[in-house]
Write an enzyme that holds these catalytic residues in place. Structure first.
Site, PDB file in Angstrom:
ATOM      1  N   ARG A 181      24.401  18.642  28.932  1.00  0.00           N
ATOM      2  CA  ARG A 181      23.387  19.029  27.951  1.00  0.00           C
ATOM      3  C   ARG A 181      22.953  17.850  27.074  1.00  0.00           C
ATOM      4  O   ARG A 181      21.758  17.572  26.924  1.00  0.00           O
ATOM      5  CB  ARG A 181      23.923  20.168  27.061  1.00  0.00           C
ATOM      6  CG  ARG A 181      23.793  21.564  27.653  1.00  0.00           C
ATOM      7  CD  ARG A 181      24.891  22.481  27.136  1.00  0.00           C
ATOM      8  NE  ARG A 181      26.176  22.026  27.643  1.00  0.00           N
ATOM      9  CZ  ARG A 181      26.640  22.356  28.862  1.00  0.00           C
ATOM     10  NH1 ARG A 181      25.945  23.160  29.630  1.00  0.00           N
ATOM     11  NH2 ARG A 181      27.790  21.884  29.287  1.00  0.00           N
ATOM     12  N   THR A 182      23.918  17.148  26.475  1.00  0.00           N
ATOM     13  CA  THR A 182      23.566  16.116  25.503  1.00  0.00           C
ATOM     14  C   THR A 182      22.843  14.943  26.164  1.00  0.00           C
ATOM     15  O   THR A 182      21.789  14.508  25.702  1.00  0.00           O
ATOM     16  CB  THR A 182      24.824  15.624  24.772  1.00  0.00           C
ATOM     17  OG1 THR A 182      25.488  16.735  24.165  1.00  0.00           O
ATOM     18  CG2 THR A 182      24.459  14.623  23.689  1.00  0.00           C
TER      19      THR A 182
ATOM     20  N   HIS B   3      29.554  15.480  15.995  1.00  0.00           N
ATOM     21  CA  HIS B   3      28.500  15.601  17.020  1.00  0.00           C
ATOM     22  C   HIS B   3      27.248  16.042  16.273  1.00  0.00           C
ATOM     23  O   HIS B   3      26.812  17.188  16.362  1.00  0.00           O
ATOM     24  CB  HIS B   3      28.916  16.628  18.063  1.00  0.00           C
ATOM     25  CG  HIS B   3      28.111  16.607  19.325  1.00  0.00           C
ATOM     26  ND1 HIS B   3      26.941  15.890  19.451  1.00  0.00           N
ATOM     27  CD2 HIS B   3      28.307  17.228  20.531  1.00  0.00           C
ATOM     28  CE1 HIS B   3      26.455  16.065  20.672  1.00  0.00           C
ATOM     29  NE2 HIS B   3      27.266  16.867  21.343  1.00  0.00           N
TER      30      HIS B   3
ATOM     31  N   LYS C 191      35.575  -4.106  34.440  1.00  0.00           N
ATOM     32  CA  LYS C 191      36.156  -5.440  34.604  1.00  0.00           C
ATOM     33  C   LYS C 191      36.793  -5.954  33.312  1.00  0.00           C
ATOM     34  O   LYS C 191      37.223  -7.102  33.249  1.00  0.00           O
ATOM     35  CB  LYS C 191      35.075  -6.425  35.053  1.00  0.00           C
ATOM     36  CG  LYS C 191      34.358  -6.026  36.337  1.00  0.00           C
ATOM     37  CD  LYS C 191      33.223  -6.999  36.638  1.00  0.00           C
ATOM     38  CE  LYS C 191      32.452  -6.583  37.876  1.00  0.00           C
ATOM     39  NZ  LYS C 191      31.304  -7.493  38.151  1.00  0.00           N
TER      40      LYS C 191
ATOM     41  N   ARG D 163      28.172   8.182  23.290  1.00  0.00           N
ATOM     42  CA  ARG D 163      29.255   9.173  23.331  1.00  0.00           C
ATOM     43  C   ARG D 163      30.524   8.449  23.770  1.00  0.00           C
ATOM     44  O   ARG D 163      30.527   7.695  24.741  1.00  0.00           O
ATOM     45  CB  ARG D 163      28.947  10.309  24.300  1.00  0.00           C
ATOM     46  CG  ARG D 163      30.164  11.206  24.563  1.00  0.00           C
ATOM     47  CD  ARG D 163      29.834  12.460  25.305  1.00  0.00           C
ATOM     48  NE  ARG D 163      29.161  13.407  24.431  1.00  0.00           N
ATOM     49  CZ  ARG D 163      28.972  14.692  24.740  1.00  0.00           C
ATOM     50  NH1 ARG D 163      29.417  15.182  25.881  1.00  0.00           N
ATOM     51  NH2 ARG D 163      28.342  15.484  23.899  1.00  0.00           N
TER      52      ARG D 163
END
Length: 314
Positions: A61-62, A141, A89, A111
């Site tokens: 969704r986000t 959030h 890496k 996120r």
């Protein structure tokens, strides 16, 4: 656009906003709702900007709604592929940011599983860069909080002072709950009830100023809004919940339990849903559910945030 005295450069958490800023973002999201659903926006506000989605955790969704929001505002969008990036890496997150800034990234949507990571990036980013917290650890959030408040406002009006809201479930691990609580406090919600197994309640400072009740039934009785939260098993220690069946019996939102709320109460869930754990199918897909509207509002809310940050950086 936000009024000049309410401008923001980054959106890291809602608890740094005042009521004027928050309401202005909600007004802007409401105004952008037709464009969020695909109506043309002219002129495109972000035609000269590059939005970079830096997602270090899975998201449907986000991430999708931020990509749609940016494209509907006319931005160039870069979706960072963590699995095939130099972070594999050993490249640091800071160096990843610097590299993408050097390529012309303007607004970074981040996120991450770590608490406070987005705020740390905000301290070291270039002066022209804007950052949006798309969920960090269990801290915040903010755009989910915005879209939740927009959804409530569309059904219950702008005045939150008379509202009774129940938040039920895994509050301990929920960054959504924290941002919703920030927003409800700022908007002056009349009564907010928190209900969860004791093992899934957050620290006392998170609950300060809100009413904690010991059962889902007590939380739901007579409320206007029922918010149920995902049981975040990936963040939980073993033993916090005895079984999924017992959890659903005691804390799940069923038609019988929902009948305790006001007849016009709305039911919300941030997704993804664990059906039969937090919520019954008959409720999730029922007439009082606004869960799909929350998803639609996510695009409008994120368009409002990107527009506000663009105005600040212009």
């Amino acid at each position: 656009m936000l009024p000049m005295n309410t401008s923001i450069r980054h959106l890291l958490t809602l608890d740094r906003l005042n009521a004027e800023q928050l309401n202005s973002l909600l007004d802007q999201a409401e105004a952008l709702s037709p464009q969020a659903l695909g109506a043309p926006l002219s002129p495109p506000r972000l035609a000269d900007k590059t939005v970079v989605n830096l997602f270090f955790e899975p998201s449907t969704r986000t991430r999708s709604s931020f990509e749609l929001a940016a494209k509907r505002l006319g931005a160039t969008v870069l979706n960072f592929d963590m699995a095939n990036s130099s972070t594999r890496k050993g490249e640091t997150l800071a160096d990843t940011l610097y590299t993408l800034e050097a390529m012309g990234g303007d607004i970074f949507v981040v996120r991450h599983s770590g608490d406070g990571v987005v705020a740390q990036l905000a301290e070291i980013c270039a002066p022209r860069t804007c950052l949006v917290n798309a969920g960090d650890g269990k801290s915040a959030h903010p755009t989910q909080g915005l879209l939740d408040m927009l959804t409530i406002r569309q059904h219950k009006g702008r005045d939150f002072s008379g509202l009774k809201v129940a938040i039920i479930g895994d509050i301990r691990h929920s960054r959504v709950a924290r941002s919703d609580l920030h927003a409800l406090r700022i908007l002056g919600a009349g009564e907010v009830r928190l209900a969860a197994p004791e093992s899934l309640l957050p620290n006392a400072d998170v609950m300060q100023g809100f009413r904690v009740v010991d059962s889902a039934d007590a939380a739901i009785e007579g409320v206007d809004v029922v918010m149920t939260l995902r049981l975040q098993r990936e963040r939980m220690e073993d033993g916090l919940v005895s079984s999924m069946e017992a959890y659903f019996r005691d804390w799940g939102i069923t038609p019988e339990r929902l009948a305790l709320a006001k007849p016009d109460a709305i039911v919300m869930h941030p997704g993804p849903m664990n059906r039969g754990v937090e919520i019954a199918d008959a409720v999730a897909d029922g007439p009082q559910s606004v869960i799909r509207q929350q998803v639609s509002n996510g695009v409008a809310a994120r368009m409002a945030v990107l527009s506000a940050l663009h105005a600040e950086s212009a």
